[in-house]
Design a protein around this motif. Structure first.
Motif, PDB file in Angstrom:
ATOM      1  N   SER A   1       0.891  -1.157  -0.254  1.00  0.00           N
ATOM      2  CA  SER A   1      -0.081  -0.003   0.154  1.00  0.00           C
ATOM      3  C   SER A   1       0.760   1.228  -0.017  1.00  0.00           C
ATOM      4  O   SER A   1       1.963   1.203   0.454  1.00  0.00           O
ATOM      5  CB  SER A   1      -1.037  -0.102   1.201  1.00  0.00           C
ATOM      6  N   VAL A   2       0.217   2.421  -0.520  1.00  0.00           N
ATOM      7  CA  VAL A   2       1.022   3.685  -0.566  1.00  0.00           C
ATOM      8  C   VAL A   2      -0.113   4.530  -0.173  1.00  0.00           C
ATOM      9  O   VAL A   2      -1.566   4.530  -0.169  1.00  0.00           O
ATOM     10  CB  VAL A   2       1.381   4.171  -1.844  1.00  0.00           C
ATOM     11  N   SER A   3       0.309   5.785   0.544  1.00  0.00           N
ATOM     12  CA  SER A   3      -0.770   6.656   1.028  1.00  0.00           C
ATOM     13  C   SER A   3       0.009   8.026   1.155  1.00  0.00           C
ATOM     14  O   SER A   3       1.170   8.018   1.742  1.00  0.00           O
ATOM     15  CB  SER A   3      -1.454   6.452   2.199  1.00  0.00           C
ATOM     16  N   ARG A   4      -0.863   9.070   1.030  1.00  0.00           N
ATOM     17  CA  ARG A   4      -0.551  10.580   1.297  1.00  0.00           C
ATOM     18  C   ARG A   4      -1.479  11.408   1.512  1.00  0.00           C
ATOM     19  O   ARG A   4      -2.598  10.894   1.153  1.00  0.00           O
ATOM     20  CB  ARG A   4       0.237  11.173  -0.008  1.00  0.00           C
ATOM     21  N   THR A   5      -1.308  12.436   2.177  1.00  0.00           N
ATOM     22  CA  THR A   5      -2.321  13.300   2.497  1.00  0.00           C
ATOM     23  C   THR A   5      -1.937  14.675   1.953  1.00  0.00           C
ATOM     24  O   THR A   5      -0.779  15.202   1.488  1.00  0.00           O
ATOM     25  CB  THR A   5      -2.297  13.588   3.868  1.00  0.00           C
ATOM     26  N   CYS A   6      -3.013  15.405   1.627  1.00  0.00           N
ATOM     27  CA  CYS A   6      -2.807  16.874   1.034  1.00  0.00           C
ATOM     28  C   CYS A   6      -4.067  17.792   1.185  1.00  0.00           C
ATOM     29  O   CYS A   6      -5.214  17.187   1.583  1.00  0.00           O
ATOM     30  CB  CYS A   6      -2.740  16.420  -0.571  1.00  0.00           C
ATOM     31  N   SER A   7      -4.072  18.902   0.647  1.00  0.00           N
ATOM     32  CA  SER A   7      -5.244  19.813   0.805  1.00  0.00           C
ATOM     33  C   SER A   7      -5.741  19.588  -0.710  1.00  0.00           C
ATOM     34  O   SER A   7      -5.438  18.718  -1.584  1.00  0.00           O
ATOM     35  CB  SER A   7      -5.003  21.231   0.751  1.00  0.00           C
ATOM     36  N   GLU A   8      -6.973  19.895  -0.878  1.00  0.00           N
ATOM     37  CA  GLU A   8      -7.803  19.883  -1.993  1.00  0.00           C
ATOM     38  C   GLU A   8      -7.096  20.431  -3.080  1.00  0.00           C
ATOM     39  O   GLU A   8      -7.247  20.059  -4.227  1.00  0.00           O
ATOM     40  CB  GLU A   8      -9.217  20.480  -1.825  1.00  0.00           C
TER      41      GLU A   8
END
Length: 77
Positions: free
Chosen positions: A44-51
């Protein structure tokens, strides 16, 4: 290798970014998003960000997934 279950495919509906990977995006807080990807082996991979960063973050998650694929191919040589 087991194919992804229908439940997993429903949870990760975005495909065709990286061969063999499925992605999803969730709003985790107002204006904040988490993009996650999974392959049929459970990597799995994941990242967070703003819209405002969604497009760039999808590209980065795709790159992360490709790097995992490359590392796995190198290990199986």
């Amino acid at each position: 290798m087991e194919p992804l279950t229908e439940t997993t495919l429903n949870l990760y509906p975005i495909k065709d970014l990286v061969e063999g990977w499925h992605f999803k995006v969730d709003e985790i807080s107002y204006g904040a998003y988490r993009i996650e990807g999974v392959d049929k082996w459970g990597h799995s991979v994941s990242r967070t960000c703003s819209e405002f960063e969604l497009d760039e973050t999808f590209k980065l998650c795709s790159k992360d997934a490709l790097e995992i694929d490359i590392q796995l191919k190198e290990k199986t040589k």
